[in-house]
Each structure stands twice: as structure tokens, then as C-alpha cells.
Design a protein around this motif. Structure first.
Motif, PDB file in Angstrom:
ATOM      1  N   ILE A  84      -7.846 -31.032  36.120  1.00 23.05           N
ATOM      2  CA  ILE A  84      -6.862 -30.987  36.408  1.00 23.05           C
ATOM      3  C   ILE A  84      -5.393 -30.616  35.349  1.00 23.05           C
ATOM      4  O   ILE A  84      -4.480 -30.213  36.332  1.00 23.05           O
ATOM      5  CB  ILE A  84      -6.398 -33.217  35.855  1.00 23.05           C
ATOM      6  CG1 ILE A  84      -7.289 -33.703  36.567  1.00 23.05           C
ATOM      7  CG2 ILE A  84      -4.609 -33.250  36.085  1.00 23.05           C
ATOM      8  CD1 ILE A  84      -6.965 -35.061  36.030  1.00 23.05           C
ATOM      9  N   LEU A  87      -5.086 -27.536  37.690  1.00 26.36           N
ATOM     10  CA  LEU A  87      -4.234 -27.577  38.819  1.00 26.36           C
ATOM     11  C   LEU A  87      -2.693 -27.743  38.449  1.00 26.36           C
ATOM     12  O   LEU A  87      -2.030 -26.982  38.899  1.00 26.36           O
ATOM     13  CB  LEU A  87      -4.334 -28.907  39.519  1.00 26.36           C
ATOM     14  CG  LEU A  87      -3.834 -29.711  40.133  1.00 26.36           C
ATOM     15  CD1 LEU A  87      -4.162 -28.487  41.759  1.00 26.36           C
ATOM     16  CD2 LEU A  87      -3.951 -31.169  41.127  1.00 26.36           C
ATOM     17  N   PHE A  93       4.676 -27.188  43.044  1.00 29.39           N
ATOM     18  CA  PHE A  93       4.584 -27.540  44.390  1.00 29.39           C
ATOM     19  C   PHE A  93       4.453 -29.479  44.852  1.00 29.39           C
ATOM     20  O   PHE A  93       4.889 -29.613  43.851  1.00 29.39           O
ATOM     21  CB  PHE A  93       2.471 -27.710  44.913  1.00 29.39           C
ATOM     22  CG  PHE A  93       1.873 -28.982  44.128  1.00 29.39           C
ATOM     23  CD1 PHE A  93       1.542 -30.103  43.859  1.00 29.39           C
ATOM     24  CD2 PHE A  93       0.827 -27.946  42.542  1.00 29.39           C
ATOM     25  CE1 PHE A  93       0.759 -30.523  43.164  1.00 29.39           C
ATOM     26  CE2 PHE A  93       0.466 -28.427  41.698  1.00 29.39           C
ATOM     27  CZ  PHE A  93       0.414 -30.044  41.574  1.00 29.39           C
ATOM     28  N   ILE A  99       1.991 -36.226  39.784  1.00 32.57           N
ATOM     29  CA  ILE A  99       0.610 -36.432  40.063  1.00 32.57           C
ATOM     30  C   ILE A  99       0.824 -36.245  38.175  1.00 32.57           C
ATOM     31  O   ILE A  99      -0.127 -37.082  37.393  1.00 32.57           O
ATOM     32  CB  ILE A  99      -0.152 -35.090  40.529  1.00 32.57           C
ATOM     33  CG1 ILE A  99      -0.236 -35.570  41.906  1.00 32.57           C
ATOM     34  CG2 ILE A  99      -1.403 -34.953  39.526  1.00 32.57           C
ATOM     35  CD1 ILE A  99      -0.284 -34.029  42.826  1.00 32.57           C
ATOM     36  N   MET A 102       0.888 -39.747  36.779  1.00 34.69           N
ATOM     37  CA  MET A 102      -0.032 -40.462  37.483  1.00 34.69           C
ATOM     38  C   MET A 102      -1.134 -39.682  36.308  1.00 34.69           C
ATOM     39  O   MET A 102      -1.884 -40.998  35.581  1.00 34.69           O
ATOM     40  CB  MET A 102      -0.792 -40.539  38.559  1.00 34.69           C
ATOM     41  CG  MET A 102       0.121 -41.471  39.639  1.00 34.69           C
ATOM     42  SD  MET A 102      -0.593 -41.321  41.727  1.00 34.69           S
ATOM     43  CE  MET A 102      -0.442 -40.056  41.878  1.00 34.69           C
ATOM     44  N   THR A 103      -1.317 -39.457  35.604  1.00 35.81           N
ATOM     45  CA  THR A 103      -2.895 -38.364  35.279  1.00 35.81           C
ATOM     46  C   THR A 103      -2.253 -39.177  33.648  1.00 35.81           C
ATOM     47  O   THR A 103      -3.060 -39.344  32.834  1.00 35.81           O
ATOM     48  CB  THR A 103      -2.043 -36.603  34.772  1.00 35.81           C
ATOM     49  OG1 THR A 103      -2.276 -36.207  36.628  1.00 35.81           O
ATOM     50  CG2 THR A 103      -2.921 -36.176  34.129  1.00 35.81           C
ATOM     51  N   LEU A 105      -1.070 -41.824  32.779  1.00 38.33           N
ATOM     52  CA  LEU A 105      -0.526 -43.412  33.058  1.00 38.33           C
ATOM     53  C   LEU A 105      -1.615 -44.030  31.641  1.00 38.33           C
ATOM     54  O   LEU A 105      -1.198 -44.724  31.289  1.00 38.33           O
ATOM     55  CB  LEU A 105      -0.729 -43.648  34.373  1.00 38.33           C
ATOM     56  CG  LEU A 105      -0.265 -45.513  34.595  1.00 38.33           C
ATOM     57  CD1 LEU A 105       1.106 -46.076  34.732  1.00 38.33           C
ATOM     58  CD2 LEU A 105      -1.041 -45.883  35.576  1.00 38.33           C
TER      59      LEU A 105
END
Lengths: 261, 328
Positions: A84, A87, A93, A99, A102-103, A105
Motif C-alpha cells: 500500500i 502505491l 491519482f 484510499i 481507509m488505510t 482507519l
């Protein structure tokens, strides 16, 4: 004036040191008390509680169980977290912020709520309470910490090195494995030690997702609910020594990492 | 030596071409790998998709999934569903929260406790962080900070137990007080909100200390000196410069500590008594009994999460507003 302030503040600091250390020191000491009854003063001393615990299969089993859960969940967290981080770092992006949100969270959800959510989701996925469920919940919970540490390290990687490797004919995967990954190793080691500690110390997730076999913190909790005894002090000291060992090891790694960068 | 090198060279020349000697060289010329690599890196777009698919699926299913499933369960009337029974959509679980004071009393108690404990943690750790960042030479700073980190590696349960020994009726504090002749009979610290507070501050102090320390460390010393030159006293300097400049650290530390304090389960169970039941214990109660209580427990967990989120967001808004007001 400044001098007085300084002395006053240093007193506050050492008082705080006492506040964080004294309870633990007392706890270790109480394990040497030659009585079934917890409390001061300690009149006679014994090593029996400690030798007893080191021979006690229940404690040793729980200890081994905790360690294997910590190691397994750390492996998962590190792989997923590094992926992750690669990325997210330095890439723009659509949906990146979502994202990232959420990572992180799982790290922000209060303990009891995260344990309940994992309990319900494990049921939904069909994972029985037990080792698999605990490993899974610890792995998910620890991913954010890996991502943050690895991203911080990745942001200091000189881009020119990757470009040089690419110019010399390496494809992205080889460039990652030969340039990026070795550069990330200290961060990955640091993050994995942190994950080991989090998993080994975790109570609430292990408690709600565990089967009949207790992890070390769950065992201590269960024993505490039926009353205090120097035996618990000895078990807790075993857990304490374990965390201290991992912690000191972690410190060496972070220091080496700071020296590198 | 010379012989060795030349022999290896010879063998290398026979077995493989010069560029293929290393593992990586062999890998990159291995046919299946080449095919895979050229497939994966055919276009930047494809490369990105291959990199992104797994993380996106992971965070959606593993990070967000449990929360969404909890929300879904909280809106049903039975979970896990018994065979032959139909599951219905319902708001009853949320309504039952407001129906009984046995539910909302612990809820408000948790929020008030968490707020008070967060404030206590702030008051206790601010001078410590201030001392470390402003009065210690950079060389010793890491050492003194590290000294504080060591106890925080120890787990929640072990540290809670240590507090139990400290505050018990025959605990260290009572013994010292009795030894000094200040009391005749032990003060019952345990199983009160006081013992819970001591325990929770003990567990969360580090999460406050580190943000405070990093924001205090960033603060340039010259600003304080300039203010002192202009005649500002120590208190004015603190109030007008140090405090406003560290609001960011205060805000993130308080948010973190508040969220963590609302989520403790074992500590209130072990250190608290019947009059200090927190919402975590209420929620957990629904999961000890197997069966139909789960949706209510899920609903309560959702209520608590939303409340904690709402309070921390409002708090952060307030802090941002304060910060902006000061720079104007």
C-alpha cells in the motif's frame, strides 16, 4: 527566573518518570513475595513464583501462542502495508485521498469498537474464533502503522537511483527489488518490530476473537478476574520482559535507520 | 587467486554469456519472467492497475468492510440468522439505546470520563514535553525521551495490573501514607473513577507526549527571546507565543488520546467499580451472550463511534479556528 523554571520543570520530568516506572517496578518486586496475599509490606522473599511460572505449561503455552500470533500477523501486515505504501507514496491519482483515509482507519477506531467490528466480520467471512481470527484482526489493525513508517522512508528515496537503474535496462520490478526494497529494509524492520509489540500486547481483539486457548494478556486478565496473586505478577513479568527485549531491539533499528538517512 | 578468477571466467564463458552471471541477470533473461514483465509493463496504465488492484481491494474489504458490516448488522433484527428465520430491517436497536438509562448513562459517562482524562493527560504531559524540548540539550534529549518510551512498550493488561498494585488497600500508596502517619486506615482508591483515571492516563500519556514534543521542538527559540527583549514576562510569553504555536500538537494529541480512552475495555473492568461502568462494558455485554443480542451491540458500537468522531471533529475545528484567529 529561568533557572527556577528549569529546576521546577526538571522536577516535573523526574516525577513523571517515577509515575511511569514505579508501578512496573512494584509489580515485578511483588512477584518475589513469599505469601499468597498481594500487598505491602513484603516481609519474606521467595523465587518460587517465578520458577513456578517458568515450569507452568499453561503460561508457557499461552506465551508460545502469543508469539506465534505476533509473528504471523506481522508477516501479513508488513507485506500488505509495504504494498500500500508503494502505491500511495509520490503518486497522484483519482481517489488517492480516499484510499489513504481507509488505510489509516483501523488505527483510529477505538479498541472496543474495532474488536466488535472484527468479531462481526469474522462471523460474516466464516472465520471461527481462534488463532486464525486473531491473526487476521491483528494483521488488519497493524497495517496502517507499517504504511506510515514505510511511506516516510520511501519519501526520502532519491528518485535518481531508480531512474539510473531504469536507464541501465532494469524493468520496474527489478528496479524495485534491487533499489527500492533494500532502501526500505530498515523501515520494514522497524515497522515489523512495532507490529510484533502491538500484537503481543493486544488484549481487546484477542479477547473478542479468541477461542478457548488464551493469549498471554487474555490469560492474565482471566486470572486477575478471579483474584490477585503473586503468580500473576510473575506471569506479567514474563510478558514485560518479552516486550522490553523486543523494544530494545526496535530502538537499535530505528537508531540505525536515522543514521542512514 | 588468479587461478580461481580465471577458472571462473572460463566456466562463465562456456556456460553463459557475460551479462548473465548474476542472479538478477539470469532472472531478467529467463523466458517466463521476460514474458511476465513485458506483459505487466506494456503500458504505464497496466503497470498502475497491477500495482493498485490488491491494495484497493484490501482496504475496501478489510479496513472498510468490518465497519460497513457492523452498520448493516446494527440495522437488522437478528444476527447471526437462525435457519428458517427471516431477517428484517429495523431501527429498534438504535431506539432501545434511548429507552433505558442503563444504556445511555454509561454512554455519557464514557464521553465525560474520556474528556476529563484527556485534559488531565494534557496537563500532566505538557510540562514534561516542554522540559524535554526546551531545557534539555539535543544530545541528552533522545536519551531522556527514550527513558519515557520504555514503560509504554509494556501492554495494557500488565500496566493496568501494575496500577492495581499501586492503589490497592494494601498497595504502595496506602502503605507510604500510613508509614508517614497521615492516615490510620487505607483510603479505598480502587474501583473508583480515580483509579480508572490514573490507569487511563498512565496508558495514554505517550500518545499525548509525542505530538506535544514534536510541536514544541519545532518552535524556534528566537521568538521567545524576541518577546523577552520586548519586555514580555514568562507567563505572557507562554500564553501569547508557546501555547498558540503548539495548538497543532495539542489538537492531534487530544484527538488521539480521546479516541483511545473511549475504546478501553479491560482497564475499566479491572480498575473501575459498579458506579463507573463505561459504554465499552455495555457493548461487550451483548457479545458475551450468544445469539440475538449482536445487532443491539453493533448499533451501540456505531453510536459510540459516531459520537467519538463527532466530538473529535468538532474539537479539531475549534482548534483550527483558534489557530487562525491568532495568526490574524
Amino acid at each position: 527566573m529561568t533557572r527556577h523554571n528549569r529546576i521546577l520543570l526538571s522536577c516535573v520530568y523526574w516525577a513523571f518518570v517515577a509515575y511511569v516506572f514505579v508501578p512496573l517496578i512494584l509489580m515485578v518486586t511483588m512477584g518475589f513475595k513469599d505469601s499468597n496475599f498481594i500487598g505491602f509490606p513484603i516481609r519474606s522473599w521467595t523465587l518460587d513464583w517465578y520458577t513456578g511460572v517458568l515450569a507452568d505449561t499453561e503460561t508457557l503455552t499461552a506465551f508460545g501462542y502469543s508469539v506465534s500470533i505476533a509473528v504471523l500477523s506481522t508477516v501479513f501486515s508488513v507485506i500488505v502495508g509495504t504494498w500500500i505504501a508503494v502505491l500511495l507514496e509520490g503518486r497522484k491519482f483519482w481517489g488517492r485521498a480516499a484510499i489513504f483515509g481507509m488505510t489509516v482507519l483501523p488505527a483510529l477506531i477505538p479498541g472496543i469498537i474495532s474488536a466488535i467490528a472484527f468479531r462481526i466480520y469474522a462471523r460474516y467471512l466464516g472465520i471461527e474464533p481462534g488463532m486464525g481470527a486473531i491473526v487476521w484482526s491483528h494483521a488488519v489493525h497493524n497495517v496502517p502503522f507499517v504504511v506510515l513508517v514505510v511511506m516516510a522512508r520511501l519519501s526520502t528515496l532519491p528518485k535518481s537511483q531508480i531512474e539510473a537503474a531504469r536507464d541501465l535496462g532494469a524493468d520496474p520490478l527489478i528496479a524495485f527489488l534491487r533499489i527500492t526494497f533494500p532502501y526500505l529494509v530498515p523501515a520494514i524492520m522497524g515497522a515489523s518490530i512495532f507490529c510484533l509489540l502491538l500484537s503481543f500486547d493486544d488484549f481487546v481483539r484477542s479477547f473478542f476473537l479468541g477461542g478457548y486457548e488464551p493469549t498471554l494478556p487474555v490469560l492474565i486478565f482471566a486470572k486477575l478476574k478471579s483474584g490477585m496473586s503473586p503468580e500473576i505478577n510473575a506471569i506479567a513479568t514474563v510478558a514485560l520482559v518479552m516486550t522490553a527485549v523486543i523494544g530494545v531491539w526496535a530502538e537499535r533499528f530505528t537508531r540505525r535507520m536515522n543514521k542512514d538517512s | 587467486m588468479t587461478y580461481d578468477a580465471s577458472a571462473r571466467e572460463e566456466r562463465g564463458a562456456v556456460a553463459e554469456s557475460a551479462s548473465d552471471r548474476t542472479f538478477w541477470g539470469r532472472l531478467s533473461s529467463w523466458a517466463p519472467y521476460r514474458w511476465l514483465a513485458s506483459f505487466a509493463t506494456a503500458s504505464p496504465r497496466r503497470q498502475f492497475i497491477i500495482l493498485a488492484v490488491f491494495p484497493i481491494l484490501w482496504v475496501l474489504t478489510q479496513h472498510l468492510g468490518p465497519m460497513l458490516q457492523m452498520l448493516r448488522v446494527s440495522l437488522t433484527d437478528a444476527y447471526p440468522v437462525a435457519p428458517g428465520v427471516e431477517q428484517h430491517f429495523t431501527f429498534d436497536n438504535y431506539l432501545s439505546f434511548f429507552g433505558d438509562s442503563i444504556f445511555w448513562m454509561p454512554f455519557f459517562r464514557t464521553l465525560i470520563f474520556a474528556g476529563v482524562f484527556t485534559f488531565c493527560t494534557l496537563i500532566i504531559t505538557y510540562p514534561v514535553a516542554y522540559f524535554l524540548a526546551r531545557h534539555v540539550s539535543p544530545k541528552n534529549r533522545m536519551l531522556l525521551l527514550l527513558l519515557l518510551l520504555i514503560p509504554f512498550w509494556v501492554g495494557e493488561i500488565v500496566r493496568t495490573y501494575a496500577i492495581m498494585i499501586l492503589l490497592g488497600n494494601t498497595g504502595a500508596v496506602n502503605m507510604v501514607l500510613r508509614f508517614l502517619g497521615l492516615i490510620d486506615r487505607p483510603i479505598p482508591f480502587m474501583y473508583t473513577s480515580f483509579s480508572m483515571g490514573v490507569g487511563i492516563v498512565y496508558l495514554t500519556a505517550l500518545y499525548m507526549l509525542l505530538p506535544l514534543y514534536s510541536s514544541l521542538e519545532k518552535l524556534p527559540k528566537s521568538m521567545n527571546e524576541a518577546a523577552a527583549d520586548l519586555g514580555a514576562g514568562a507567563w505572557t510569553r507562554f500564553r501569547r507565543i508557546t501555547l498558540p504555536m503548539t495548538l497543532e500538537g495539542i489538537s492531534s494529541g487530544c484527538t488521539l488520546v480521546f479516541l483511545i480512552s473511549t475504546g478501553f475495555y479491560a482497564t475499566p473492568v479491572l480498575l473501575g467499580g459498579p458506579s463507573t461502568t463505561v459504554f465499552a462494558e455495555t457493548i461487550a455485554g451483548f457479545f458475551h451472550v450468544a445469539g440475538d443480542q449482536w445487532p443491539t451491540g453493533a448499533a451501540f458500537a456505531v453510536i459510540m463511534f459516531l459520537a467519538a468522531l463527532l466530538i473529535t471533529t468538532a474539537f479539531q475545528r475549534l482548534m483550527t479556528a483558534l489557530r487562525k484567529g491568532d495568526t490574524k
